[in-house]
Enzyme design. Structure first.
Site, short mmCIF file in Angstrom:
data_model
loop_
_atom_site.label_atom_id
_atom_site.label_comp_id
_atom_site.label_asym_id
_atom_site.label_seq_id
_atom_site.Cartn_x
_atom_site.Cartn_y
_atom_site.Cartn_z
N CYS C 118 2.72 29.14 1.30
CA CYS C 118 2.08 29.87 2.39
C CYS C 118 3.21 30.53 3.17
O CYS C 118 3.94 29.86 3.88
CB CYS C 118 1.29 28.93 3.29
SG CYS C 118 0.69 29.74 4.80
N CYS C 121 2.46 30.61 7.28
CA CYS C 121 2.45 29.38 8.10
C CYS C 121 2.58 28.17 7.19
O CYS C 121 3.62 28.02 6.56
CB CYS C 121 1.22 29.31 9.00
SG CYS C 121 -0.37 29.61 8.20
N SER C 122 1.54 27.35 7.11
CA SER C 122 1.66 26.15 6.28
C SER C 122 0.31 25.77 5.69
O SER C 122 -0.02 24.60 5.61
CB SER C 122 2.23 24.99 7.11
OG SER C 122 1.49 24.85 8.31
N CYS C 123 -0.47 26.77 5.24
CA CYS C 123 -1.73 26.49 4.57
C CYS C 123 -1.44 25.61 3.35
O CYS C 123 -0.49 25.88 2.60
CB CYS C 123 -2.38 27.79 4.08
SG CYS C 123 -2.80 28.93 5.40
#
Lengths: 109, 111, 217
Positions: C118, C121-123
């Protein structure tokens, strides 16, 4: 006997996806300020719709401003050749990048 | 660099940037970090602060702060700022509550 | 290929010093406690909402993803359903999607190697893998996985031959991805539980293959 009523269902505006599987699409070259969810590295690049993501959903760029309801459109999983995205890509010419993109960011290529 | 690039590129949009080698770092979450994650989920479930508002709130911290603060530190500051904007509580209320929490911890340690 | 940019966007330092019983809580822990308590006092949420969600998070570990992978390796009909709709197939196993994300399962084969990232962000597929490791959220992986995946994989010790296609999936919206790794040779006749025991988190992110000796988290 008349044609089945199933044959004459009228969908609402924008209820059906604008793009279909296999279609070539370009990510718009657009530079919004504020919040966005289409990374800059993909802007203006051309890819292929791999899958229409059902059902239609709220644009997450609008959700960023607290709108949890409203107009829905489709997301599309789009594939790009790495060599199309990165001019100096070091790897197989068959390598790909896949990403989901909201309908408002795409145009037919 | 034209200044427009600073406003049209989000600080978290780093795909394709040059960066160092991947170090396989990880750590078990501190209890407060896990609570912060649970808080984020609950705020999203109730649509008090949805996930996208949280992301935007982190972006709004700006590049410098994003670079300096670890992950959950960024989240809790974003939640505080968004809560002020939405009127959930005021900066003064948060400052007073933080002082109260500090005092309570100090008391627990003394006791 | 890499765009010029001198600034660090993500902290690389490790300041997660364990908090001992004696140490005073840090500034941000105090802030978290204060924000939570005010929201509870004002009736926006309850202590039980938080407590329950912590239980939800604690129940999500890579063992869930591993169970789905092992089932797919042993049950062709399940595998077909998993590849058709990752979420509904995992729901069959009792895995709920509490964050309301969809799941696409990407099959690694002799011809194709998948990798998930991702960049914004941090999906991460939290319902089936739990919370992501720090390296997944830090700049080097996020910045480089999309532009030089083969070099990034090499840093994990994974060398992908040139005739194998690499597919990097960058998550940005409501879709999460899970890699269905290749079943290693020498596991013929293994039970589902035995198979699940060798499937690692990192293999389901796509940075390493599954091997007979489980090597990472």
């Amino acid at each position: 006997m008349n044609a089945s009523p199933l044959a004459s269902v009228v969908p609402a505006l924008k209820e059906l996806p604008a793009f279909s599987e296999g279609q070539r699409v370009r990510v718009l070259e657009r530079a919004p300020i504020g919040h966005y969810r289409v990374p800059i590295y993909l802007r203006r690049h051309v890819g292929t719709v791999e899958r229409v993501i059902e059902p239609a959903m709220i644009d997450n760029e609008e959700e960023g401003y607290g709108r949890n309801a409203g107009n829905r459109l489709h997301y599309y999983r789009v594939s790009f050749r790495m060599t199309e995205v990165w001019t100096r890509y070091d790897g197989s010419p068959r390598d790909e990048l896949h990403i989901e993109i909201f309908e408002t960011w795409l145009e037919q290529a | 660099m034209p200044t427009q690039d600073f406003v049209s590129r989000l600080p978290n949009d780093i795909g394709g940037f040059e960066a160092g080698s991947v170090m396989r770092v990880e750590h078990a979450l501190e209890p407060w970090e896990k609570r912060c994650h649970a808080l984020a989920d609950v705020l999203d479930f109730k649509k008090l602060i949805n996930t996208e508002e949280k992301r935007k709130g982190v972006e709004a911290l700006g590049e410098t702060l994003i670079g300096k603060l670890p992950y959950y530190e960024r989240w809790i500051v974003a939640f505080a700022n968004i809560s002020f904007t939405k009127g959930f509580f005021t900066p003064t209320e948060l400052a007073e509550k933080m002082a109260e929490v500090d005092a309570r911890f100090a008391e627990q340690q003394a006791g | 290929m890499a765009q010029d940019h001198a600034h660090d966007h993500d902290h690389d330092h490790d300041d997660h010093t364990p908090i001992t019983a004696e140490a005073a809580p840090g500034y941000y822990e105090v802030m978290e406690t204060a924000v939570r308590e005010i929201l509870i006092e004002k009736g926006y949420l309850t202590a039980n909402d938080i407590r329950h969600q912590i239980e939800v998070l604690d129940s999500r570990t890579p063992a869930l993803g591993a169970a789905a992978v092992a089932r797919a390796w042993t049950d062709p009909a399940f595998k077909a359903r998993l590849l058709e709709n990752g979420r509904t197939a995992c729901e069959e196993l009792g895995i709920s999607f509490y964050d309301d994300t969809q799941l696409i399962v990407l099959e690694n084969t002799a011809e194709v190697h998948n990798l998930i990232v991702c960049t914004l962000c941090s999906c991460y597929p939290r319902p089936v893998l739990g919370l992501p490791p720090d390296w997944y959220k830090l700049k080097p992986y996020r910045a480089r996985a999309v532009s030089e995946p083969r070099k990034v994989l090499a840093e994990f010790g994974t060398i992908i031959p040139d005739d194998v296609e690499i597919r990097v999936s960058d998550s940005t919206a409501v879709i999460r991805y899970l890699v269905l790794p290749r079943r290693p040779e020498g596991t013929e006749g293994w039970s589902e539980a035995q198979l699940a025991s060798i499937v690692t988190r990192d293999a389901m992110i796509g940075v390493i293959p599954v091997t007979l000796e489980k090597e990472a988290a």
